[in-house]
Design a protein around this motif. Structure first.
Motif, mmCIF file in Angstrom:
data_model
loop_
_atom_site.group_PDB
_atom_site.id
_atom_site.type_symbol
_atom_site.label_atom_id
_atom_site.label_comp_id
_atom_site.label_asym_id
_atom_site.label_seq_id
_atom_site.Cartn_x
_atom_site.Cartn_y
_atom_site.Cartn_z
ATOM 1 N N VAL A 46 29.174 -25.892 -6.645
ATOM 2 C CA VAL A 46 29.973 -26.143 -7.842
ATOM 3 C C VAL A 46 29.472 -27.437 -8.469
ATOM 4 O O VAL A 46 29.458 -28.486 -7.825
ATOM 5 C CB VAL A 46 31.477 -26.241 -7.524
ATOM 6 C CG1 VAL A 46 32.271 -26.444 -8.810
ATOM 7 C CG2 VAL A 46 31.958 -24.997 -6.790
ATOM 8 N N GLU A 47 29.051 -27.332 -9.723
ATOM 9 C CA GLU A 47 28.582 -28.478 -10.494
ATOM 10 C C GLU A 47 29.539 -28.685 -11.654
ATOM 11 O O GLU A 47 30.204 -27.742 -12.082
ATOM 12 C CB GLU A 47 27.165 -28.226 -11.021
ATOM 13 C CG GLU A 47 26.153 -27.962 -9.934
ATOM 14 C CD GLU A 47 24.786 -27.554 -10.468
ATOM 15 O OE1 GLU A 47 24.629 -27.414 -11.704
ATOM 16 O OE2 GLU A 47 23.882 -27.376 -9.638
ATOM 17 N N ALA A 48 29.619 -29.907 -12.146
ATOM 18 C CA ALA A 48 30.490 -30.203 -13.290
ATOM 19 C C ALA A 48 29.779 -31.162 -14.226
ATOM 20 O O ALA A 48 29.000 -32.007 -13.785
ATOM 21 C CB ALA A 48 31.811 -30.797 -12.813
ATOM 22 N N THR A 49 30.058 -31.025 -15.519
ATOM 23 C CA THR A 49 29.427 -31.898 -16.507
ATOM 24 C C THR A 49 30.181 -33.219 -16.674
ATOM 25 O O THR A 49 29.768 -34.055 -17.470
ATOM 26 C CB THR A 49 29.316 -31.188 -17.869
ATOM 27 O OG1 THR A 49 30.615 -30.762 -18.270
ATOM 28 C CG2 THR A 49 28.371 -29.997 -17.783
ATOM 29 N N LEU A 50 31.282 -33.398 -15.923
ATOM 30 C CA LEU A 50 32.006 -34.665 -15.879
ATOM 31 C C LEU A 50 32.042 -35.150 -14.437
ATOM 32 O O LEU A 50 32.021 -34.335 -13.508
ATOM 33 C CB LEU A 50 33.457 -34.492 -16.366
ATOM 34 C CG LEU A 50 33.676 -34.060 -17.808
ATOM 35 C CD1 LEU A 50 35.163 -33.847 -18.077
ATOM 36 C CD2 LEU A 50 33.108 -35.088 -18.781
ATOM 37 N N SER A 51 32.128 -36.458 -14.239
ATOM 38 C CA SER A 51 32.260 -37.004 -12.883
ATOM 39 C C SER A 51 33.645 -36.681 -12.345
ATOM 40 O O SER A 51 34.633 -36.804 -13.060
ATOM 41 C CB SER A 51 32.061 -38.520 -12.890
ATOM 42 O OG SER A 51 30.739 -38.829 -13.260
ATOM 43 N N GLY A 52 33.687 -36.256 -11.099
ATOM 44 C CA GLY A 52 34.965 -35.941 -10.475
ATOM 45 C C GLY A 52 34.742 -35.267 -9.143
ATOM 46 O O GLY A 52 33.613 -35.180 -8.654
ATOM 47 N N GLU A 53 35.837 -34.788 -8.551
ATOM 48 C CA GLU A 53 35.764 -34.115 -7.262
ATOM 49 C C GLU A 53 36.043 -32.632 -7.421
ATOM 50 O O GLU A 53 36.737 -32.213 -8.345
ATOM 51 C CB GLU A 53 36.760 -34.737 -6.281
ATOM 52 C CG GLU A 53 36.375 -36.147 -5.901
ATOM 53 C CD GLU A 53 36.990 -36.586 -4.592
ATOM 54 O OE1 GLU A 53 37.943 -35.946 -4.112
ATOM 55 O OE2 GLU A 53 36.489 -37.583 -4.037
ATOM 56 N N ILE A 54 35.509 -31.858 -6.480
ATOM 57 C CA ILE A 54 35.696 -30.414 -6.459
ATOM 58 C C ILE A 54 36.411 -30.049 -5.173
ATOM 59 O O ILE A 54 36.037 -30.516 -4.097
ATOM 60 C CB ILE A 54 34.337 -29.672 -6.522
ATOM 61 C CG1 ILE A 54 33.543 -30.069 -7.765
ATOM 62 C CG2 ILE A 54 34.547 -28.166 -6.421
ATOM 63 C CD1 ILE A 54 34.174 -29.700 -9.084
ATOM 64 N N ALA A 55 37.431 -29.218 -5.268
ATOM 65 C CA ALA A 55 38.136 -28.689 -4.100
ATOM 66 C C ALA A 55 38.120 -27.170 -4.187
ATOM 67 O O ALA A 55 38.194 -26.596 -5.273
ATOM 68 C CB ALA A 55 39.576 -29.195 -4.073
ATOM 69 N N ILE A 56 38.016 -26.524 -3.034
ATOM 70 C CA ILE A 56 38.096 -25.067 -2.944
ATOM 71 C C ILE A 56 39.391 -24.768 -2.192
ATOM 72 O O ILE A 56 39.475 -24.967 -0.975
ATOM 73 C CB ILE A 56 36.883 -24.456 -2.200
ATOM 74 C CG1 ILE A 56 35.560 -24.980 -2.762
ATOM 75 C CG2 ILE A 56 36.962 -22.936 -2.224
ATOM 76 C CD1 ILE A 56 35.259 -24.571 -4.172
ATOM 77 N N ALA A 57 40.412 -24.314 -2.931
ATOM 78 C CA ALA A 57 41.756 -24.182 -2.377
ATOM 79 C C ALA A 57 41.827 -23.281 -1.150
ATOM 80 O O ALA A 57 42.530 -23.585 -0.199
ATOM 81 C CB ALA A 57 42.714 -23.673 -3.451
ATOM 82 N N GLU A 58 41.142 -22.191 -1.130
ATOM 83 C CA GLU A 58 41.250 -21.212 -0.054
ATOM 84 C C GLU A 58 40.261 -21.478 1.075
ATOM 85 O O GLU A 58 40.054 -20.623 1.927
ATOM 86 C CB GLU A 58 41.037 -19.796 -0.606
ATOM 87 C CG GLU A 58 42.069 -19.379 -1.633
ATOM 88 C CD GLU A 58 41.773 -19.886 -3.052
ATOM 89 O OE1 GLU A 58 40.747 -20.580 -3.261
ATOM 90 O OE2 GLU A 58 42.581 -19.604 -3.939
ATOM 91 N N ALA A 59 39.641 -22.642 1.098
ATOM 92 C CA ALA A 59 38.637 -22.980 2.114
ATOM 93 C C ALA A 59 38.949 -24.342 2.731
ATOM 94 O O ALA A 59 38.385 -25.357 2.328
ATOM 95 C CB ALA A 59 37.246 -22.968 1.486
ATOM 96 N N PRO A 60 39.859 -24.376 3.712
ATOM 97 C CA PRO A 60 40.236 -25.665 4.308
ATOM 98 C C PRO A 60 39.067 -26.382 4.982
ATOM 99 O O PRO A 60 39.122 -27.591 5.182
ATOM 100 C CB PRO A 60 41.323 -25.297 5.316
ATOM 101 C CG PRO A 60 41.196 -23.837 5.550
ATOM 102 C CD PRO A 60 40.578 -23.255 4.307
ATOM 103 N N HIS A 61 38.003 -25.655 5.322
ATOM 104 C CA HIS A 61 36.828 -26.274 5.926
ATOM 105 C C HIS A 61 35.949 -26.972 4.887
ATOM 106 O O HIS A 61 34.955 -27.596 5.249
ATOM 107 C CB HIS A 61 36.006 -25.224 6.692
ATOM 108 C CG HIS A 61 35.526 -24.113 5.830
ATOM 109 N ND1 HIS A 61 36.345 -23.089 5.413
ATOM 110 C CD2 HIS A 61 34.312 -23.872 5.274
ATOM 111 C CE1 HIS A 61 35.653 -22.264 4.650
ATOM 112 N NE2 HIS A 61 34.421 -22.717 4.551
#
Length: 158
Positions: A46-61
């Motif tokens: 997952v890439e983003a054009t703004l600085s920030g964090e990425i979380a995957i809700a259904e993937a606790p690992h």
């Protein structure tokens, strides 16, 4: 030696035998028994054009981490959420057996001093790049404004 782990929602159990041990130098083991199979999985980047964090809700690992974010996922549906200083935005993604890349083309809409944007009631709003209509609220009332936001850009509305 027995080893049990949970990985991508599956239980894996192994029993090992120590074949050779030279303390501080070498450890050789072999599997005597294996229970459970590793599930099929692929990497989601997952890439983003703004600085920030990425979380995957259904993937606790895969805990929240700065973009770009790589996460090993079993086939299925997931929600990738961007969180940055100006807000958050969620995007659905369906994973198959192949590696995939999700590029979140994001920008910011910014209100003038003394104004706020709706939805959200904030001075700055994270949106996907493209055309949007927001409501600007100030001392003179409310008005709807159309704006086009480019990837990584901040657009001011008055």
């Amino acid at each position: 030696m027995a080893f049990v782990a949970q990985f991508l929602g599956r239980r894996l159990a192994y029993t090992y035998e120590v074949v050779e041990l030279v303390p501080g130098e070498r450890l050789v083991m072999r599997i005597l028994e294996k229970g459970g199979e590793l599930p099929e999985a692929a990497t989601l980047r997952v890439e983003a054009t703004l600085s920030g964090e990425i979380a995957i809700a259904e993937a606790p690992h895969c805990p929240s981490a700065p973009a770009p974010r790589d996460c090993l996922l079993a086939p299925g549906s997931y929600t990738a959420t961007y969180r940055g200083p100006d807000g958050e935005l969620a995007h659905s993604v369906t994973m198959g057996r192949e590696d995939a890349t999700l590029v979140l083309q994001l920008g910011v809409i910014e209100a003038a001093p003394g104004q706020r944007l709706e939805p959200g009631g904030r001075g700055r709003l994270v949106v996907e790049a493209g055309a949007h209509t927001v409501t600007v609220v100030d001392a003179n009332g409310r008005r709807r404004v159309g704006v086009t936001v480019g990837p990584g850009a901040t657009v001011s509305v008055r």
